[in-house]
Scaffold this active site. Structure first.
Site, PDB file in Angstrom:
ATOM      1  N   LYS A  35       0.853  -1.193   0.000  1.00  0.00           N
ATOM      2  CA  LYS A  35       0.000   0.000   0.000  1.00  0.00           C
ATOM      3  C   LYS A  35       0.886   1.239   0.000  1.00  0.00           C
ATOM      4  O   LYS A  35       2.107   1.148   0.167  1.00  0.00           O
ATOM      5  CB  LYS A  35      -0.919  -0.011   1.220  1.00  0.00           C
ATOM      6  N   TYR A 266      14.335  32.519   4.298  1.00  0.00           N
ATOM      7  CA  TYR A 266      13.129  33.067   4.914  1.00  0.00           C
ATOM      8  C   TYR A 266      13.299  33.242   6.422  1.00  0.00           C
ATOM      9  O   TYR A 266      13.808  32.351   7.112  1.00  0.00           O
ATOM     10  CB  TYR A 266      11.938  32.151   4.664  1.00  0.00           C
TER      11      TYR A 266
END
Length: 374
Positions: A35, A266
């Site tokens: 999965k 930033y």
């Protein structure tokens, strides 16, 4: 033209890890979990490799994953582990997938569709033996078994449950879950004639819970090279050791000389304390290299560790390569995996991210160009 960010998956590591699980499983069948796109390693590629190694079945979360595997030519039973909804039953039956029933709600419609298509659908039942997430409680078990037994076009092929704490070797919970599962499924002897596959063990159950192998085991993270209890598991493991199958690398985009007291990126989350050599990497949270790695992570350049400095942004990350020798644009940078004698593991990155290796592998593998290598 390919992205500068490249994930490679080692076939030999996947084969080796399957062999480790095979040795631990004894006589039990193995159902690899593929999965989440094979935990980021490539669902179809991994399924094909594990099928070559003798996998008895496969586990996916959703019907769409199982259909994709059928279209790729996977012939083994494929269990849809997370349950399903009425709208997905027709493609499930058409693709010969094996539904895991979490309650009796879908039994009538599933049987009707199976009959319409002239099929007998094998189903597994999910028992909540202590996970507390999904499935039926022990007191509801017999009712659901009887509902399946009475459905003309269904056959009960298996019963499963899940361990919530198998990665904690000190917890008594796993022994309690195992006992509840064995006691509850013991009713099958009176309810269902013939063979019914009982399966409970995930990677933690396979590695750490005595008596949990039963008829089939469901390894997931171990197949991809990581222990269910992370770095603690790797530190105490005995050979043969699991081998991480994923490597994530990029290239240096730019090299800059910056002065002391220079704010970087930033928010100027990092300010240089001295003149520094800064390498700019074309990777960021768009590639699964999350902001939580800002000022915490390291990468490998020239076989040595270089710290991430400043804020990880969407597509760029800065690392301090001062003193690491000549670093030039185009040089390889390893974010996950080995370079020379050094290695950065998903467990280490998970600690920086405050998460687990599973999430790291899914992020990197699903958000970047990926290639299967020897």
């Amino acid at each position: 033209m390919r992205s500068l960010n490249r994930v490679t998956i080692s076939r030999s590591a996947l084969e080796h890890n399957y062999g480790v699980c095979r040795q631990l499983a004894g006589d039990a069948a193995i159902m690899p979990l593929v999965k989440a796109d094979g935990y980021g390693h490539g669902q179809v590629d991994c399924a094909r490799i594990f099928a070559e190694q003798g996998a008895a079945a496969f586990g996916v979360a959703e019907v769409v994953e199982g259909v994709r595997m059928r279209q790729a030519g996977i012939t083994q039973p494929i269990l849809v582990l997370a349950g399903t909804v009425p709208q997905a039953l027709a493609p499930l039956v058409e693709a010969d997938l094996t539904p895991v029933l979490v309650d009796p709600f879908l039994v009538p419609e599933l049987s009707r569709l199976a009959g319409k298509l002239g099929k007998i659908v094998e189903v597994h039942i999910k028992l909540d033996a202590g996970m507390g997430r999904q499935g039926m409680l022990p007191e509801e078990f017999a009712t659901t078994v009887r509902a399946v037994q009475q459905a003309e076009h269904l056959r009960l092929a298996g019963v499963m449950a899940h361990f919530p704490m198998a990665d904690d070797r000190q917890s008594s919970n796993s022994a309690d879950v195992l006992r509840t599962f064995v006691d509850t499924t013991g009713q099958l002897r009176q309810l269902i004639p013939g063979k019914c596959c009982l399966h409970l063990a995930n990677s933690g159950g396979l590695f750490y819970v005595a008596g949990a192998r039963l008829d089939m085991v469901r390894p997931g993270i171990a197949l991809y090279g990581y222990y269910p209890d992370g770095r603690a598991g790797r530190a105490t493991a005995e050979p043969p050791f699991l081998r991480p199958a994923m490597r994530f690398a990029t290239q240096v985009l730019q090299v800059r000389q910056v002065p002391a007291e220079k704010g970087l990126g930033y928010s100027h989350l990092h300010v240089t304390a001295r003149p520094a050599t800064i390498a700019v990497l074309p990777v960021g949270y768009d590639d699964g290299y999350l902001r939580s790695l800002s000022n915490r992570a390291s990468v490998l350049i020239n076989g040595k560790r270089a710290p991430v400095v400043g804020r990880v942004s969407m597509n760029l990350t800065l690392v301090d390569v001062t003193g690491l020798g000549a670093v030039r644009p185009g040089d390889e940078v390893v974010l996950l995996g080995r370079q020379g004698e050094e290695e950065i593991t998903a467990d280490e990155i998970a600690a920086w991210m405050d998460t687990i290796s599973y999430e790291v592998l899914c992020l990197f593998g699903n958000l970047n160009d990926r290639e299967l290598v020897a």
